[in-house]
Design a protein around this motif. Sequence first.
Motif, PDB file in Angstrom:
ATOM      1  N   UNK A 182      10.745  -3.240  24.369  1.00 34.63           N
ATOM      2  CA  UNK A 182      10.272  -1.911  23.953  1.00 34.63           C
ATOM      3  C   UNK A 182      11.184  -1.353  22.866  1.00 34.63           C
ATOM      4  N   UNK A 183      12.489  -1.526  23.024  1.00 34.52           N
ATOM      5  CA  UNK A 183      13.434  -1.034  22.026  1.00 34.52           C
ATOM      6  C   UNK A 183      13.257  -1.792  20.709  1.00 34.52           C
ATOM      7  N   UNK A 184      13.065  -3.109  20.821  1.00 30.46           N
ATOM      8  CA  UNK A 184      12.850  -3.916  19.607  1.00 30.46           C
ATOM      9  C   UNK A 184      11.565  -3.467  18.907  1.00 30.46           C
ATOM     10  N   UNK A 185      10.514  -3.232  19.687  1.00 33.07           N
ATOM     11  CA  UNK A 185       9.244  -2.789  19.106  1.00 33.07           C
ATOM     12  C   UNK A 185       9.405  -1.423  18.454  1.00 33.07           C
ATOM     13  N   UNK A 186      10.139  -0.545  19.116  1.00 35.46           N
ATOM     14  CA  UNK A 186      10.361   0.790  18.530  1.00 35.46           C
ATOM     15  C   UNK A 186      11.184   0.681  17.254  1.00 35.46           C
ATOM     16  N   UNK A 187      12.227  -0.158  17.289  1.00 34.11           N
ATOM     17  CA  UNK A 187      13.053  -0.351  16.095  1.00 34.11           C
ATOM     18  C   UNK A 187      12.228  -0.974  14.968  1.00 34.11           C
ATOM     19  N   UNK A 188      11.360  -1.923  15.333  1.00 33.92           N
ATOM     20  CA  UNK A 188      10.515  -2.566  14.331  1.00 33.92           C
ATOM     21  C   UNK A 188       9.563  -1.541  13.711  1.00 33.92           C
ATOM     22  N   UNK A 189       8.953  -0.720  14.571  1.00 36.44           N
ATOM     23  CA  UNK A 189       8.027   0.307  14.056  1.00 36.44           C
ATOM     24  C   UNK A 189       8.770   1.286  13.143  1.00 36.44           C
ATOM     25  N   UNK A 190       9.977   1.657  13.553  1.00 36.12           N
ATOM     26  CA  UNK A 190      10.762   2.593  12.747  1.00 36.12           C
ATOM     27  C   UNK A 190      11.137   1.940  11.406  1.00 36.12           C
ATOM     28  N   UNK A 191      11.589   0.663  11.506  1.00 36.84           N
ATOM     29  CA  UNK A 191      11.954  -0.035  10.272  1.00 36.84           C
ATOM     30  C   UNK A 191      10.724  -0.200   9.384  1.00 36.84           C
ATOM     31  N   UNK A 192       9.573  -0.507  10.013  1.00 36.38           N
ATOM     32  CA  UNK A 192       8.343  -0.679   9.258  1.00 36.38           C
ATOM     33  C   UNK A 192       7.950   0.632   8.567  1.00 36.38           C
ATOM     34  N   UNK A 193       8.086   1.735   9.289  1.00 36.56           N
ATOM     35  CA  UNK A 193       7.744   3.036   8.698  1.00 36.56           C
ATOM     36  C   UNK A 193       8.693   3.372   7.565  1.00 36.56           C
ATOM     37  N   UNK A 194       9.969   3.120   7.752  1.00 34.24           N
ATOM     38  CA  UNK A 194      10.938   3.395   6.689  1.00 34.24           C
ATOM     39  C   UNK A 194      10.669   2.488   5.484  1.00 34.24           C
ATOM     40  N   UNK A 195      10.390   1.233   5.789  1.00 31.02           N
ATOM     41  CA  UNK A 195      10.105   0.284   4.719  1.00 31.02           C
ATOM     42  C   UNK A 195       8.837   0.683   3.975  1.00 31.02           C
ATOM     43  N   UNK A 196       7.834   1.125   4.728  1.00 32.48           N
ATOM     44  CA  UNK A 196       6.563   1.526   4.125  1.00 32.48           C
ATOM     45  C   UNK A 196       6.771   2.713   3.188  1.00 32.48           C
ATOM     46  N   UNK A 197       7.545   3.696   3.648  1.00 36.77           N
ATOM     47  CA  UNK A 197       7.766   4.860   2.781  1.00 36.77           C
ATOM     48  C   UNK A 197       8.608   4.483   1.573  1.00 36.77           C
ATOM     49  N   UNK A 198       9.581   3.603   1.777  1.00 37.77           N
ATOM     50  CA  UNK A 198      10.425   3.166   0.662  1.00 37.77           C
ATOM     51  C   UNK A 198       9.604   2.340  -0.330  1.00 37.77           C
ATOM     52  N   UNK A 199       8.757   1.444   0.187  1.00 38.41           N
ATOM     53  CA  UNK A 199       7.894   0.643  -0.679  1.00 38.41           C
ATOM     54  C   UNK A 199       6.930   1.561  -1.431  1.00 38.41           C
ATOM     55  N   UNK A 200       6.425   2.552  -0.708  1.00 34.90           N
ATOM     56  CA  UNK A 200       5.500   3.497  -1.354  1.00 34.90           C
ATOM     57  C   UNK A 200       6.169   4.247  -2.486  1.00 34.90           C
ATOM     58  N   UNK A 201       7.369   4.700  -2.288  1.00 34.65           N
ATOM     59  CA  UNK A 201       8.095   5.439  -3.320  1.00 34.65           C
ATOM     60  C   UNK A 201       8.395   4.525  -4.499  1.00 34.65           C
ATOM     61  N   UNK A 202       8.867   3.312  -4.189  1.00 30.84           N
ATOM     62  CA  UNK A 202       9.190   2.377  -5.265  1.00 30.84           C
ATOM     63  C   UNK A 202       7.926   1.963  -6.023  1.00 30.84           C
ATOM     64  N   UNK A 203       6.832   1.771  -5.285  1.00 33.47           N
ATOM     65  CA  UNK A 203       5.572   1.397  -5.920  1.00 33.47           C
ATOM     66  C   UNK A 203       5.079   2.504  -6.840  1.00 33.47           C
ATOM     67  N   UNK A 204       5.214   3.725  -6.400  1.00 33.68           N
ATOM     68  CA  UNK A 204       4.779   4.862  -7.200  1.00 33.68           C
ATOM     69  C   UNK A 204       5.616   4.974  -8.463  1.00 33.68           C
ATOM     70  N   UNK A 205       6.912   4.811  -8.316  1.00 35.27           N
ATOM     71  CA  UNK A 205       7.794   4.867  -9.482  1.00 35.27           C
ATOM     72  C   UNK A 205       7.440   3.749 -10.459  1.00 35.27           C
ATOM     73  N   UNK A 206       7.211   2.549  -9.918  1.00 37.85           N
ATOM     74  CA  UNK A 206       6.872   1.411 -10.760  1.00 37.85           C
ATOM     75  C   UNK A 206       5.519   1.621 -11.438  1.00 37.85           C
ATOM     76  N   UNK A 259      -2.947   5.097  -2.618  1.00 38.83           N
ATOM     77  CA  UNK A 259      -2.610   3.922  -3.405  1.00 38.83           C
ATOM     78  C   UNK A 259      -1.641   3.032  -2.628  1.00 38.83           C
ATOM     79  N   UNK A 260      -0.631   3.633  -2.059  1.00 37.39           N
ATOM     80  CA  UNK A 260       0.391   2.881  -1.301  1.00 37.39           C
ATOM     81  C   UNK A 260      -0.242   2.253  -0.070  1.00 37.39           C
TER      82      UNK A 260
END
Length: 181
Positions: free
Chosen positions: A123-147, A165-166
């Motif tokens: 459960x902790x791994x899944x929560x960490x994965x979801x959190x990392x995925x959400x952070x990664x998604x927002x970071x990818x979205x920001x970088x994609x928008x800038x690009x 778009x993201x």
Amino acid sequence: MITAASLVAAEGNNPLIPHTYELVVGIFAFAVVLIVVGKILTPRIQKTLNERTEAIEGGIQKAQDAQAEAQALLAQYKEQLAEARHEASRLREEAREQGAQIKAELREEAQAEARRLIEAAHAQIEADRQQAFAQLRSEIGRLSTDLASRIVGESLEDEARQRRTVDRFLEELESSSAAVR
């Protein structure tokens, strides 16, 4: 020479034949001794012998009784010893069973605790994965928008458009990685 008269005279003084008065006194003395021994001493001797016989027989009887009692005590001791051995064996077996039961209970508890820890870790791994995925998604979205804004040359300031778009880009990326698997 020896004559018949000399033989008769010589016979009167024969030392082997006792005189009559000696015979009477001897018989009287023998009768007195016989009566004293028969009537007085023999019963006393018989009584003493009987007492000794009874004492010996009583001692033998006491020894036999003591031996029988010792045999009974020995049998009782052996019986108690056998019971004690049986009881000790039963207690050992009972302790062995209790030990096995406690061991099984501890094993079950340890397995349950391990399952709980594994589930909590998943459960902790899944929560960490979801959190990392959400952070990664927002970071990818920001970088994609800038690009994208650099490539297009215009600002993609509209946040709703930027999110769409993201999201579309990430969905395409997820579907392409799912197809590769």
